[in-house]
Design a protein around this motif. Sequence first.
Motif, PDB file in Angstrom:
ATOM      1  N   THR A  67       0.857  -1.190   0.000  1.00 23.57           N
ATOM      2  CA  THR A  67       0.000   0.000   0.000  1.00 23.57           C
ATOM      3  C   THR A  67       0.892   1.238   0.000  1.00 23.57           C
ATOM      4  OG1 THR A  67      -1.714  -1.142   1.248  1.00 23.57           O
ATOM      5  CG2 THR A  67      -1.787   1.265   1.271  1.00 23.57           C
ATOM      6  N   PRO A  68       0.657   2.181  -0.904  1.00 25.32           N
ATOM      7  CA  PRO A  68       1.464   3.406  -0.916  1.00 25.32           C
ATOM      8  C   PRO A  68       1.233   4.234   0.347  1.00 25.32           C
ATOM      9  CG  PRO A  68       0.196   3.169  -2.955  1.00 25.32           C
ATOM     10  CD  PRO A  68      -0.295   2.126  -2.009  1.00 25.32           C
ATOM     11  N   ALA A  69       2.301   4.816   0.866  1.00 23.17           N
ATOM     12  CA  ALA A  69       2.192   5.668   2.051  1.00 23.17           C
ATOM     13  C   ALA A  69       1.235   6.831   1.785  1.00 23.17           C
ATOM     14  CB  ALA A  69       3.567   6.174   2.457  1.00 23.17           C
ATOM     15  N   ALA A  70       1.199   7.302   0.557  1.00 24.52           N
ATOM     16  CA  ALA A  70       0.305   8.412   0.213  1.00 24.52           C
ATOM     17  C   ALA A  70      -1.156   8.055   0.488  1.00 24.52           C
ATOM     18  CB  ALA A  70       0.490   8.797  -1.251  1.00 24.52           C
ATOM     19  N   SER A  71      -1.527   6.795   0.312  1.00 22.72           N
ATOM     20  CA  SER A  71      -2.897   6.357   0.600  1.00 22.72           C
ATOM     21  C   SER A  71      -3.194   6.455   2.092  1.00 22.72           C
ATOM     22  CB  SER A  71      -3.125   4.921   0.122  1.00 22.72           C
ATOM     23  OG  SER A  71      -2.984   4.835  -1.269  1.00 22.72           O
ATOM     24  N   ILE A  72      -2.193   6.164   2.913  1.00 20.79           N
ATOM     25  CA  ILE A  72      -2.360   6.268   4.362  1.00 20.79           C
ATOM     26  C   ILE A  72      -2.554   7.726   4.754  1.00 20.79           C
ATOM     27  CG2 ILE A  72      -1.262   5.865   6.605  1.00 20.79           C
ATOM     28  CD1 ILE A  72       0.259   3.535   5.196  1.00 20.79           C
ATOM     29  N   PHE A  73      -1.709   8.601   4.198  1.00 21.83           N
ATOM     30  CA  PHE A  73      -1.819  10.034   4.508  1.00 21.83           C
ATOM     31  C   PHE A  73      -3.179  10.578   4.093  1.00 21.83           C
ATOM     32  CE2 PHE A  73       2.960  10.084   3.516  1.00 21.83           C
ATOM     33  CZ  PHE A  73       3.277   9.650   4.789  1.00 21.83           C
ATOM     34  N   GLU A  74      -3.627  10.153   2.937  1.00 21.12           N
ATOM     35  CA  GLU A  74      -4.919  10.627   2.424  1.00 21.12           C
ATOM     36  C   GLU A  74      -6.064  10.186   3.330  1.00 21.12           C
ATOM     37  OE1 GLU A  74      -7.673   9.778  -1.450  1.00 21.12           O
ATOM     38  OE2 GLU A  74      -5.514  10.039  -1.803  1.00 21.12           O
ATOM     39  N   ALA A  75      -6.014   8.963   3.795  1.00 22.37           N
ATOM     40  CA  ALA A  75      -7.116   8.430   4.604  1.00 22.37           C
ATOM     41  C   ALA A  75      -7.021   8.817   6.075  1.00 22.37           C
ATOM     42  CB  ALA A  75      -7.170   6.909   4.475  1.00 22.37           C
ATOM     43  N   MET A  76      -5.798   8.877   6.616  1.00 19.42           N
ATOM     44  CA  MET A  76      -5.642   9.061   8.062  1.00 19.42           C
ATOM     45  C   MET A  76      -5.036  10.402   8.463  1.00 19.42           C
ATOM     46  SD  MET A  76      -4.533   5.219   9.239  1.00 19.42           S
ATOM     47  CE  MET A  76      -4.880   5.507  10.970  1.00 19.42           C
ATOM     48  N   GLY A  77      -4.578  11.162   7.477  1.00 18.16           N
ATOM     49  CA  GLY A  77      -3.955  12.437   7.785  1.00 18.16           C
ATOM     50  C   GLY A  77      -2.498  12.258   8.168  1.00 18.16           C
ATOM     51  N   LYS A  78      -1.902  13.348   8.630  1.00 15.49           N
ATOM     52  CA  LYS A  78      -0.501  13.343   9.037  1.00 15.49           C
ATOM     53  C   LYS A  78      -0.337  12.442  10.265  1.00 15.49           C
ATOM     54  CE  LYS A  78       3.048  16.686  10.345  1.00 15.49           C
ATOM     55  NZ  LYS A  78       3.296  18.115  10.594  1.00 15.49           N
ATOM     56  N   PRO A  79       0.698  11.603  10.289  1.00 18.93           N
ATOM     57  CA  PRO A  79       0.907  10.740  11.458  1.00 18.93           C
ATOM     58  C   PRO A  79       1.183  11.578  12.709  1.00 18.93           C
ATOM     59  CG  PRO A  79       2.472  10.209   9.698  1.00 18.93           C
ATOM     60  CD  PRO A  79       1.717  11.408   9.268  1.00 18.93           C
ATOM     61  N   ASP A  80       0.868  11.006  13.863  1.00 15.06           N
ATOM     62  CA  ASP A  80       1.182  11.677  15.116  1.00 15.06           C
ATOM     63  C   ASP A  80       2.688  11.702  15.347  1.00 15.06           C
ATOM     64  OD1 ASP A  80      -1.527  12.223  16.121  1.00 15.06           O
ATOM     65  OD2 ASP A  80      -1.699  10.040  16.103  1.00 15.06           O
ATOM     66  N   GLU A  81       3.354  10.725  14.777  1.00 14.40           N
ATOM     67  CA  GLU A  81       4.796  10.621  14.950  1.00 14.40           C
ATOM     68  C   GLU A  81       5.354   9.783  13.818  1.00 14.40           C
ATOM     69  OE1 GLU A  81       7.518   9.107  18.652  1.00 14.40           O
ATOM     70  OE2 GLU A  81       5.584  10.047  19.080  1.00 14.40           O
TER      71      GLU A  81
END
Length: 189
Positions: A110-124
């Motif tokens: 899964t591309p990291a960009a998909s995670i950012f799009e769905a979950m926003g900026k990581p807490d850390e």
Amino acid sequence: MNKQGPAYQPVSGDDAAPPVRKRGIKRSAVLFAVLLSIVLIGLAAASMSQPLSSPAPANLSALSAEFSTLRSVKGHFEGGDDFIPDVDGPNGKKRQTMNALLAVLGQPGTPAASIFEAMGKPDEVSTSPDVFQNAVPLLPGPVVPTAGAPQTSEAMYLIYYWRGRHDYLYFQVDAGENVVRAAWFNALD
């Protein structure tokens, strides 16, 4: 007419049992087995045509919106005064939503960009899944290297808090910006 009905013919006295209709029982059992098989085959075919781990984009959008809403609520483990069951509870909405996002976005590749799009900026962002091993978190700053920047071969961990640094979800991302694995870190106390 005796108490068993007109078809009853005692063999040796009134206490003899009526004859068993074996043919009717066999037909019923066969019919039940055939119907059960048809239902099970139909259910299996229906489940195979709809993959369990890839919900429709509308569902991912709904999960993303739900996570964003719950993420903004300051629970007990993030400095809030009260324990909020939907945010802090082990079966609360926030944990359930994060589990659903993990099932979709935690798949290798899964591309990291998909995670950012769905979950926003990581807490850390960390070089280890254990945030306590790093003295200084790597945020703020770019998470994914920009074009032309040297890429590190070291894995990066995108960390999303459930209950602060107490329990969190992490995505291990390789230098190619794809998920290698994802899992929960739980303090278990």
